[in-house]
Write an enzyme that holds these catalytic residues in place. Sequence first.
Site, PDB file in Angstrom:
ATOM      1  N   GLU A  33       9.477   9.814  13.213  1.00 58.62           N
ATOM      2  CA  GLU A  33      10.114   8.976  12.066  1.00 58.62           C
ATOM      3  C   GLU A  33      11.295   8.014  12.644  1.00 58.62           C
ATOM      4  O   GLU A  33      11.553   7.111  11.845  1.00 58.62           O
ATOM      5  CB  GLU A  33      10.669   9.984  11.236  1.00 58.62           C
ATOM      6  CG  GLU A  33       9.852  10.259   9.718  1.00 58.62           C
ATOM      7  CD  GLU A  33       8.547  10.946  10.512  1.00 58.62           C
ATOM      8  OE1 GLU A  33       8.612  11.873  11.247  1.00 58.62           O
ATOM      9  OE2 GLU A  33       7.572  10.720   9.981  1.00 58.62           O
ATOM     10  N   PRO A  51       9.538  -0.930  14.708  1.00 64.69           N
ATOM     11  CA  PRO A  51       9.117  -1.983  13.852  1.00 64.69           C
ATOM     12  C   PRO A  51      10.441  -2.445  13.486  1.00 64.69           C
ATOM     13  O   PRO A  51      10.263  -3.663  12.716  1.00 64.69           O
ATOM     14  CB  PRO A  51       8.429  -1.042  12.718  1.00 64.69           C
ATOM     15  CG  PRO A  51       8.273   0.391  13.271  1.00 64.69           C
ATOM     16  CD  PRO A  51       9.122   0.558  14.429  1.00 64.69           C
ATOM     17  N   ASP A  88      -3.116 -21.906  28.110  1.00 61.53           N
ATOM     18  CA  ASP A  88      -3.515 -20.885  27.107  1.00 61.53           C
ATOM     19  C   ASP A  88      -3.005 -21.217  25.722  1.00 61.53           C
ATOM     20  O   ASP A  88      -2.282 -22.148  25.876  1.00 61.53           O
ATOM     21  CB  ASP A  88      -2.657 -19.911  27.262  1.00 61.53           C
ATOM     22  CG  ASP A  88      -3.194 -18.561  28.088  1.00 61.53           C
ATOM     23  OD1 ASP A  88      -4.569 -18.926  28.283  1.00 61.53           O
ATOM     24  OD2 ASP A  88      -2.619 -17.879  28.546  1.00 61.53           O
ATOM     25  N   ARG A 131       0.388 -11.178  32.725  1.00 59.89           N
ATOM     26  CA  ARG A 131      -0.550 -12.332  33.204  1.00 59.89           C
ATOM     27  C   ARG A 131       0.391 -13.201  33.548  1.00 59.89           C
ATOM     28  O   ARG A 131      -0.274 -14.358  33.846  1.00 59.89           O
ATOM     29  CB  ARG A 131      -1.578 -12.452  31.965  1.00 59.89           C
ATOM     30  CG  ARG A 131      -1.058 -12.675  30.551  1.00 59.89           C
ATOM     31  CD  ARG A 131      -2.147 -12.503  29.688  1.00 59.89           C
ATOM     32  NE  ARG A 131      -3.103 -13.656  29.873  1.00 59.89           N
ATOM     33  CZ  ARG A 131      -2.982 -14.582  29.401  1.00 59.89           C
ATOM     34  NH1 ARG A 131      -2.052 -15.158  29.164  1.00 59.89           N
ATOM     35  NH2 ARG A 131      -4.018 -15.608  29.669  1.00 59.89           N
TER      36      ARG A 131
HETATM   37  N1  ADE Z   1       6.550   1.464  16.903  1.00 53.56           N
HETATM   38  C1  ADE Z   1       6.019   1.752  15.728  1.00 53.56           C
HETATM   39  N2  ADE Z   1       5.551   0.566  15.103  1.00 53.56           N
HETATM   40  C2  ADE Z   1       5.852  -0.367  15.889  1.00 53.56           C
HETATM   41  C3  ADE Z   1       5.665  -1.710  16.137  1.00 53.56           C
HETATM   42  N3  ADE Z   1       4.970  -2.513  15.172  1.00 53.56           N
HETATM   43  N4  ADE Z   1       6.043  -2.507  17.159  1.00 53.56           N
HETATM   44  C4  ADE Z   1       6.585  -1.755  18.029  1.00 53.56           C
HETATM   45  N5  ADE Z   1       6.935  -0.591  18.198  1.00 53.56           N
HETATM   46  C5  ADE Z   1       6.395   0.085  17.112  1.00 53.56           C
END
Ligand code: ADE
Length: 246
Positions: free
Chosen positions: A119, A92, A171, A157
Amino acid sequence: MRIDILTLFPEMFEGPFSSSIIKRAIERSLIHIYVNNFRNYAYDRHKVVDDTPYGGGAGMVLKPEPIFEAVEGLLGKPYVKNTQKPVILLSPQGRIFDQKIARELSACERIVLICGHYEGTDERISQHLATDEISIGDYVLSGGEPAAIVMVDAIARLVPGVIDSLSASDDSFSRGLLEYPQYTRPASYRGYKVPEILLSGNHGEIEKWRKEQALKRTLIRRPDLLDKASLTKTEREAVEKLKETL
Ligand code: ADE
């Protein structure tokens, strides 16, 4: 193109990669996907891949050694970062994945995707092993696997031959706009009618209508996209006109 996925949960990829477009692309040897369990690279008897965080705190952190060695096992030792062979950590904390990144990655001969879990991953993986860190959106998944599946789908793709190139270039997002509304038979369903223009057979007018619909929809739903979209002067003017009607 070859894609290597490093994960602790290889079984999560079985369904997605054995259906639909990805399955066909694999069968036709347009893409080669290898799913590797990096637990196999843990050296101790118990195959430990995580440990408690230095400095304390909740949860476990993925250790650097199994992941570094798994990448070296794939790309050779000593490992030298090479943007032609991206090693991407999914987390994230990464930059947000989009169609532009998918297009760039679809031109690479080889990609390694590292799926984090728990974590977090030891920061040295992101600093000294990965060439890029990518997130698929501002939410936290329990692991990088669903993100890897999303990325592989979007990238595959765009690989030449996987789908017919006209549909890929037509697209939504290929020009930075949302797609115009689509309809098929019947022309009237439960009293809901297909727009008359689409039944007219007038290709010029249909083209014009579709362009306007794409602009209108983007303006209403994702105005942020319009700033970056590659629009002609006429299209920009059309957007200004549409704004007045909203
Ligand atoms: N691992 C945990 N959350 C994630 C996300 N939003 N994008 C990529 N990998 C992740």
